[in-house]
Every structure is written in structure tokens, then in C-alpha cells.
Write an enzyme that holds these catalytic residues in place. Structure first.
Site, mmCIF file in Angstrom:
data_model
loop_
_atom_site.group_PDB
_atom_site.id
_atom_site.type_symbol
_atom_site.label_atom_id
_atom_site.label_comp_id
_atom_site.label_asym_id
_atom_site.label_seq_id
_atom_site.Cartn_x
_atom_site.Cartn_y
_atom_site.Cartn_z
ATOM 1 N N PHE A 1 -10.005 8.190 1.350
ATOM 2 C CA PHE A 1 -9.105 8.618 2.111
ATOM 3 C C PHE A 1 -8.844 7.170 3.163
ATOM 4 C CE2 PHE A 1 -11.856 12.089 1.436
ATOM 5 C CZ PHE A 1 -10.873 13.038 1.170
ATOM 6 N N PRO B 1 -17.964 10.645 2.057
ATOM 7 C CA PRO B 1 -17.601 9.320 1.878
ATOM 8 C C PRO B 1 -16.103 9.212 2.063
ATOM 9 C CG PRO B 1 -19.024 10.475 0.071
ATOM 10 C CD PRO B 1 -18.954 11.543 1.271
ATOM 11 N N CYS B 2 -15.785 7.982 2.700
ATOM 12 C CA CYS B 2 -14.478 7.691 3.023
ATOM 13 C C CYS B 2 -13.557 6.863 2.228
ATOM 14 C CB CYS B 2 -14.664 6.840 4.244
ATOM 15 S SG CYS B 2 -15.364 5.177 3.978
ATOM 16 N N GLN B 3 -14.139 6.558 0.872
ATOM 17 C CA GLN B 3 -13.270 5.650 0.292
ATOM 18 C C GLN B 3 -12.066 6.339 -0.402
ATOM 19 O OE1 GLN B 3 -16.643 6.028 0.092
ATOM 20 N NE2 GLN B 3 -17.590 4.049 -0.345
#
EC number: 2.1.1.37
Length: 400
Positions: free
Chosen positions: A85, A81-83
């Protein structure tokens, strides 16, 4: 040429590209119910074991469950999950939290699966803040791989690079962090840009797409879109733009009223944009899900039959399949996977998902004057008070 265990599969963008590079996804670990249904509809043969949680899979999924022994799997691939970063998080009041965010804990689950399967390669694709910066996951990954090496005599070492997907033929500027690690000490050759000086354009993939259902623009600023030039944003309507002064210079986020230009790549497609967040189509409306899939280089046979918001979210979170195909070809070549003749045919040709460049791009439609309803707001506006990340300088100026 090799088998893949896919983590955080989403709508399958990474796996579609790896498949085009001759790699076969054997199982997908994906938590989101909408994404799981997309995978099941498009590739029924891709197993969806367990509840889709990577941390659960790390405790329960073993190589034998997929009909193999430790060390037989060619690749573990995914993007956690990128949120935590993402640059978008800079606009949140809490800013980026990186590995301190609960959503980032699945990085440890990913490393546990690497230790269980001991694949020949690990591929990570994510936002650029994932593998660099003080809040990135790079230190955790490096330490985790070093521990695996100590316990199993392997030689995993992550080689990372931030790339723009447009440099590889994706008709969209999308900066991503790419990380590859090989188990047996083989040198990693990250791909070199092929289209940096001659990118594919939005027109190249949208020119022949006729959408019967075009999503309408909504929100208080929707009627302003015809007053924004193609390839422009709200800055056109500031003191330093060519239109009337309706907004202060740099007082809005970059993608506010941002429109595609036919003769340029798209800007990054967001997963959950607000009503005024672009990029918008040059027809002054949001992009349809199918149009977004074209800009991401999904093949047309890949279907996402979900409501607009759910479809847009999945497409916006996806890895561009063409970028994944390029990375897959790199791994196939580095590890010499498959028979030499088949590998030579694959690597000697053009990536299958590369768009076809169109010989002619129509002229841009000129912007129109701003509607009468906004005229009372036209006038001198204060610009952004200074340089900085997100809205911080504006908050400080307000407090002062």
C-alpha cells in the site's frame, strides 16, 4: 489500565507508546527474527507465541492461552505489512497491488483474531494508502467487522483518519493512516493535532547525541552531499535551484540527496533506502540507528543492538512511539479504562515521549561548490516531461 495483543509488532514502536499510555502488552505476534530478538531483549515479559505468523496465530491462538475469556481483552493493535500500500511501490514496475498482494492476506488473519478475542478496541496504524484509495484494505476491514457484528452482536465500526506524526510532536513528517474501532458502540474521538503550527525539530532530539560510529555515505553521488544545503535535495543542483546544473528538474525521486534541516522536522525515515536516499544528517552522512530512533521518539533505554542495515529497517518500519502514546491515551479516555484517578493523572499530563524543545538552533552550514569530479557533467539538462505518478511519464516519453 488494559491488556493489548500486539500484531505485526516489529521493533515495538506501537507497543512502547501504548505502554506509556498505561496499556500492557501481553503477547506479540511478529514473524521477523530480528524484531523478535529486539522484543525479547527489551521486554522479556511480552510473550512471543508460535512462529509469529498472524495467519497461523489466527488458527491456533485463543483467549484461554493468554489467561482470558473472549471479550476480556482491551485492545488488538498493529500495522499489517505496508509494502503493498506504500507510495514507494509506485516506483516499482508493477505499481501498487494493495489487497491483491500476498503480503496483504494477513489482514484476514487480523480480523480472525478480532473475532476470536472480541477485544474492546481495535487499533490499526499504517501508511496512508492502507485505509483509503481503490487498492486499500478499508473495504475488506469494513466487511470483516460487519460480519463479526452480525455473528456476535458487537458494534465494531472503523473510524479512520490520515495524520502527520509531526502534528503531534514527533520531529518527523510521517503521514499515517489511523483506524480505531470500538466493540460496544462507544464514540471514537481521534486525537486533534497539537503541534501543527509549532512542530518539533530535528535539532530538538539530536543536539546532545554523540555517536561514536557514524555510518559513511556511499555510492557515486556521496561526495555531492556537502554541496546540498541543509533541508534541500538534488533540486538545488538543477536549472531552478541555486547551485550548478547537474540534474534535470524533477527527474529524480524527492528523497535523492535529501538532507535534514536542524530547524525543521525530519522527512519520513525509509526502511530500506538506496545509497543516495535521504534524509541524510546535516553532517553529510546517513543517520545512525540511534539517531533514527530519536527522530521516531523511541526512548533511549530501548535498544536495537543489530547491524546497521537490520536496525535501520526495523526503525524505518516502526510506528513513532509518541504517536502511539497519543493514540493510547485516546483509547484509555474513550473507554474509561482503569481507575478514574489514575486515568485523570495520565490524561491530564503531557505525553511522556514528547521531546523537549531546545531554546537555540545553530545556523545551517552553507553548501560548498560541487567537487571537481562532477564538473564534466555540469550543463543544461532536460526537465521531467510532465506531471504523473512515479516514472511513468518518463517511460512514455522515452517510448515516444
Amino acid at each position: 489500565m488494559g491488556k493489548v495483543l500486539s500484531l505485526f509488532t516489529g521493533a515495538g514502536g506501537l507497543d512502547v507508546g501504548l505502554e506509556r499510555a498505561g496499556l500492557d502488552t501481553v503477547a506479540c505476534i511478529e514473524l521477523d527474527a530480528d524484531a523478535r530478538s529486539v522484543i525479547a531483549a527489551n521486554r522479556p515479559g511480552w510473550a512471543l507465541p508460535g512462529d509469529g505468523d498472524v495467519n497461523t496465530a489466527a488458527q491456533q491462538l485463543i483467549p484461554q492461552a493468554l489467561g482470558m475469556k473472549p471479550g476480556e481483552l482491551e485492545l488488538i493493535a498493529g500495522g499489517p505489512p505496508c509494502q503493498p500500500f506504500s507510495k514507494a511501490a509506485q516506483w516499482a514496475s508493477t505499481a501498487r497491488s494493495g489487497m491483491q498482494d500476498d503480503r496483504a492476506k494477513c489482514v484476514h488473519g487480523m480480523l480472525d483474531l478480532v473475532e476470536s478475542f472480541l477485544p474492546k478496541a481495535l487499533l490499526i496504524e499504517n501508511v496512508e494508502g492502507f485505509l483509503r484509495g481503490k487498492d486499500s484494505a478499508s473495504e475488506v476491514i469494513e466487511e470483516g467487522l460487519a460480519g463479526i457484528n452480525d455473528r456476535h452482536g458487537t458494534s465494531y465500526r472503523m473510524v479512520a483518519k490520515v495524520v502527520d506524526a509531526a502534528d503531534f510532536g514527533v520531529p518527523q513528517h510521517r503521514r499515517r493512516a489511523i483506524g480505531i474501532a470500538y466493540r460496544d458502540g462507544v464514540e471514537v474521538h481521534l486525537p486533534e493535532a497539537t503541534h501543527a503550527d509549532n512542530p518539533m525539530r530535528a535539532w530538538d532530539v539530536l543536539w546532545d547525541l554523540e555517536e561514536s560510529e557514524k555510518p559513511p555515505a556511499t555510492g557515486q553521488w556521496a561526495a555531492l552531499l556537502p554541496s546540498i544545503p541543509e533541508g534541500g535535495n538534488y533540486l538545488h543542483l538543477t536549472a531552478r535551484g541555486d547551485g550548478e546544473e547537474l540534474f534535470g528538474w524533477r527527474t529524480r525521486y524527492w528523497s535523492f540527496l535529501l538532507k535534514l534541516a536542524k530547524d525543521r522536522p525530519s522527512w519520513t525515515l525509509p526502511a530500506s533506502p538506496g545509497p543516495s536516499t535521504g534524509p541524510f544528517h546535516w553532517e553529510n552522512r546517513p543517520l545512525s540507528v540511534r539517531e533514527q530512533m530519536r527522530l521516531q521518539t523511541f526512548p533511549d533505554e530501548w535498544r536495537i543492538d543489530h547491524p546497521f542495515r537490520a536496525g535501520r529497517r526495523m526503525v524505518g518500519n516502526a510506528t513513532p512511539p509518541l504517536l502511539a502514546e497519543v493514540l493510547g491515551r485516546t483509547i484509555v479516555g474513550d473507554l474509561e479504562l482503569g481507575e478514574a484517578s489514575a486515568r485523570a493523572r495520565l490524561l491530564g499530563g503531557t505525553p511522556s515521549l514528547l521531546p523537549v524543545r531546545q531554546p537555540r538552533v545553530p545556523r545551517a552550514v552553507a553548501p560548498v561548490p560541487i567537487p571537481e569530479a562532477y564538473q564534466p557533467q555540469v550543463g543544461a539538462k532536460e526537465p521531467h516531461p510532465g506531471e504523473g505518478i512515479g516514472p511513468s511519464p518518463r517511460r512514455l516519453a522515452t517510448r515516444g
